[in-house]
Enzyme design. Structure first.
Site, short mmCIF file in Angstrom:
data_model
loop_
_atom_site.label_atom_id
_atom_site.label_comp_id
_atom_site.label_asym_id
_atom_site.label_seq_id
_atom_site.Cartn_x
_atom_site.Cartn_y
_atom_site.Cartn_z
N ASP A 239 -1.82 4.07 56.48
CA ASP A 239 -0.90 4.74 55.57
C ASP A 239 -1.37 6.19 55.36
O ASP A 239 -2.51 6.41 54.96
CB ASP A 239 -0.88 3.98 54.24
CG ASP A 239 0.25 4.41 53.33
OD1 ASP A 239 0.59 5.61 53.34
OD2 ASP A 239 0.79 3.55 52.62
N THR B 73 -0.33 -1.00 69.07
CA THR B 73 0.13 -1.71 67.88
C THR B 73 1.65 -1.81 67.94
O THR B 73 2.30 -1.17 68.76
CB THR B 73 -0.27 -0.96 66.59
OG1 THR B 73 0.59 0.18 66.44
CG2 THR B 73 -1.71 -0.51 66.62
N TYR C 103 3.79 -0.63 65.68
CA TYR C 103 4.29 0.70 65.36
C TYR C 103 4.28 1.59 66.59
O TYR C 103 5.24 2.28 66.90
CB TYR C 103 3.40 1.38 64.31
CG TYR C 103 3.64 0.97 62.89
CD1 TYR C 103 4.85 1.22 62.26
CD2 TYR C 103 2.63 0.37 62.15
CE1 TYR C 103 5.05 0.86 60.94
CE2 TYR C 103 2.81 0.00 60.83
CZ TYR C 103 4.03 0.25 60.23
OH TYR C 103 4.21 -0.11 58.92
#
Lengths: 216, 216
Positions: free
Chosen positions: B117, B192, B194
């Site tokens: 994040d 990943t 993402y």
């Protein structure tokens, strides 16, 4: 008008007393040249000299040396400094490859590398001014704790430089991947000719500072 | 279907024997948990676990631990590892903020940070997983000479991380500002969830490795 191959450029250059053609002779004696012992900052590949003459104007208590081998751009830098009557700046008409011949260990307090040629082909990597072999030369002339400040518009050169500097034992700081959207106000203020054009076009400028921590 | 606030997720989670809810109890005893003393690599913020389960499949001689506090994504990772019958991977249902409570000094041989994040607001900088306060925790559990490997699509987080890691005494290497246009083939292979989406959209992925050199 391009000045390349204009023989009178060389003649004009030689009329300026802020230009050194054989700077090796001042190795260890730069305080004599400047008539003071202020710290010396150098720009390698000074081009037309906007960046370093602006710095010299802002900081009269520091001495500046711009190093450039191409007389067709250097002549602009030399003229500019003369027109502004700057006493604390001179230019070395000299190849950066031999820079360590011009200074004693610790005689340089900062090195600026602005928009250096990226030499994009792998076989030319050794010519990049942040190649390990150049960094070894810079270590010879920089006082430990002192810094290289680098700016470029070239992502690949920046990436290469981050890796080379870190590997060579420099401590990186104030890295930005988009200088003119950053909080580094002071670094944004003083621009090179290239940089002004790039920023007008909305292009990103990369910047870093790298402190030479001395041999462990 | 989103799994947040589905109470049966927690119940399902607890049926898996590759999940630890109180991993602190294995501090210093991870060789017992894995029934071998292979090096342990951890991913902080494992999400749905594609990256770390792929690594575990490729490298049976290494042990892997994925750390994730959000059960609504972690459940996918846990299921995935179970379906593949992977013996060398487990998951910590645990907050990264307390990671140093789970390992003895030197018990971790590598830390992966993938698409953490970015916490873009300055007042949240302390929550970024590369903030100096987290790096101090990582130093406590990493063997000197061992590395953090980080990937992100977020330029500002990457810039922040370069500065924080360098300042904290990590040596940076293999930095790339565009992983999927780079020569780092191995790092490109394991993606990943993402990352797969970002790469399909042609977005840039930033990556670095940072070696902890030990206290001077």
């Amino acid at each position: 008008m391009r000045l390349r191959n204009k023989p009178w450029v060389k003649d004009e250059m030689r009329t300026f007393d802020n230009l050194l053609e054989e700077p090796e002779t001042y190795k260890g004696r730069w305080a004599e040249w400047f008539h003071n012992d202020h710290p010396i900052q150098i720009e390698l590949g000074t081009g037309k000299g906007n960046f370093i003459t602006t710095l010299a104007e802002k900081n009269p208590d520091l001495n500046y040396l711009g190093v450039e081998v191409r007389e067709e751009v250097l002549v602009y830098a030399v003229r500019k400094a003369k027109q502004k009557n700057l006493e604390n700046i001179s230019f070395l008409w000299f190849n950066v490859e031999k820079i360590e011949q011009c200074f004693n260990p610790g005689e340089v307090s900062r090195i600026y590398l602005n928009f250096s040629d990226p030499w994009p082909k792998s076989r030319h990597a050794k010519r990049r001014l942040t190649h390990a072999s150049f960094l070894e030369k810079y270590k010879q002339i920089l006082l430990p704790g002192k810094e290289i400040h680098m700016k470029t518009d070239n992502e690949k050169l920046f990436e290469f430089s981050l890796n080379e500097l870190s590997h060579a034992g420099f401590q990186l700081k104030n890295i930005t991947l988009d200088l003119h959207q950053s909080d580094y106000m002071e670094a944004r203020e003083v621009m090179t000719e290239y940089e002004q054009k790039f920023v007008e076009r909305g292009m990103k400028i990369y910047r870093l500072e790298a402190a030479w921590m001395g041999d462990k």
